[in-house]
Design an enzyme around this catalytic site. Structure first.
Site, PDB file in Angstrom:
ATOM      1  N   TYR A 171       0.838  -1.201   0.000  1.00 24.57           N
ATOM      2  CA  TYR A 171       0.000   0.000   0.000  1.00 24.57           C
ATOM      3  C   TYR A 171       0.873   1.251   0.000  1.00 24.57           C
ATOM      4  O   TYR A 171       0.656   2.186  -0.780  1.00 24.57           O
ATOM      5  CB  TYR A 171      -0.920  -0.002   1.220  1.00 24.57           C
ATOM      6  CG  TYR A 171      -1.883   1.170   1.259  1.00 24.57           C
ATOM      7  CD1 TYR A 171      -2.982   1.217   0.407  1.00 24.57           C
ATOM      8  CD2 TYR A 171      -1.690   2.227   2.150  1.00 24.57           C
ATOM      9  CE1 TYR A 171      -3.861   2.288   0.440  1.00 24.57           C
ATOM     10  CE2 TYR A 171      -2.564   3.291   2.193  1.00 24.57           C
ATOM     11  CZ  TYR A 171      -3.656   3.320   1.335  1.00 24.57           C
ATOM     12  OH  TYR A 171      -4.523   4.388   1.369  1.00 24.57           O
ATOM     13  N   LYS A 182       0.882   3.981  -3.131  1.00 32.22           N
ATOM     14  CA  LYS A 182       0.482   5.375  -2.935  1.00 32.22           C
ATOM     15  C   LYS A 182       1.681   6.325  -3.093  1.00 32.22           C
ATOM     16  O   LYS A 182       1.532   7.452  -3.562  1.00 32.22           O
ATOM     17  CB  LYS A 182      -0.167   5.558  -1.561  1.00 32.22           C
ATOM     18  CG  LYS A 182      -1.539   4.901  -1.444  1.00 32.22           C
ATOM     19  CD  LYS A 182      -2.551   5.514  -2.394  1.00 32.22           C
ATOM     20  CE  LYS A 182      -3.958   4.978  -2.159  1.00 32.22           C
ATOM     21  NZ  LYS A 182      -4.974   5.611  -3.032  1.00 32.22           N
TER      22      LYS A 182
END
Length: 253
Positions: free
Chosen positions: A158, A162
């Site tokens: 993640y 991002k």
């Protein structure tokens, strides 16, 4: 109305932050393409729009380029242009680094990084054809900038997805600036959505979060939507390649 007759595509608009963003754009007069894999959720979003709002639901898997191209083509066919793109669709997974497999790694990066690339490229081509500039807004995360450790492990897939979207935002901004197209990001912190509600219902989790929030409250989808609205306006034409952090002060520490 700040966005009267502007045409916006919002991905992942069937719930949570995406729904709030779509509704905020509706309130300011935008025509909104509510894009989501969950067609029922997308229709629910439209049902909450102000009376008289113009909208279209597109069921789309944004990780599939042909479906993204079809979404943009449908938008052009129906409304003639795209002025605003909000790349909101995203997923979170919590598998620890040492247990993380290739399939989960790829899925998170496909949704959080490859899909915004597909959508931004397809929309930018139409914006350039129209010659009226445009706004591309990516929803990243505070975890693009810092690693948050919970229960003894982090979220490397993640974080990296991002973080990649953070840099993609800057690269797109630089390349498209000569066409009058801006590209910015909104980086939310902890926001109360259907995804986070279960965790925040646990008293010790909620307490742990609130201890790290100088403003003293959990973020709401409307907080993210208001930030997106600012970047979508003509008044934000001098802002590009930037990230607006909406985290209640989480990253001050």
């Amino acid at each position: 109305m700040k966005l009267k007759n502007k045409v916006a595509i919002v991905t992942g608009a069937g719930s949570g932050n995406g729904r709030a963003i779509a509704l905020r754009l509706f309130e300011e007069g935008a025509i909104v393409v509510v894009a989501d894999m969950n067609e029922a959720g997308a229709n629910e979003t439209i049902s909450q729009a102000p009376e008289g709002s113009k909208a279209m639901v597109v069921k789309v898997d944004v990780t599939q380029k042909d479906q993204v191209d079809s979404m943009v083509a449908q938008t052009i066919q129906e409304f003639g242009k795209v002025d605003i793109l909000v790349n909101n669709a995203g997923i979170v997974a919590f598998t620890p680094f040492l247990e993380l497999d290739e399939k989960e790694w790829d899925k998170v990066h496909d949704v959080n990084l490859k899909a915004p690339f597909f959508c931004s490229q397809a929309v930018a081509k139409e914006m350039i054809k129209a010659g009226n500039g445009g706004r591309i807004i990516n929803i990243t995360s505070v975890e693009a900038h810092r690693v948050v450790s919970s229960s003894g492990h982090c979220q490397p897939h993640y974080n990296s997805s991002k973080g990649g979207l953070h840099m993609l935002t800057k690269a797109i901004a630089l390349e498209l600036s000569s066409h009058g197209i801006t590209c910015n990001a909104v980086a939310p912190g902890v926001v109360q959505t259907p995804f986070t509600e279960k965790g925040l219902e646990i008293p010790e989790v909620k307490e742990w979060v609130l201890e790290r929030l100088p403003v003293g409250r959990i973020g709401q989808p409307q907080d993210v939507a208001n930030a997106v609205l600012f970047l979508a306006q003509d008044e934000a034409s001098y802002v590009t390649g930037s990230t607006l952090v909406v985290d209640g002060g989480w990253t001050i520490h």
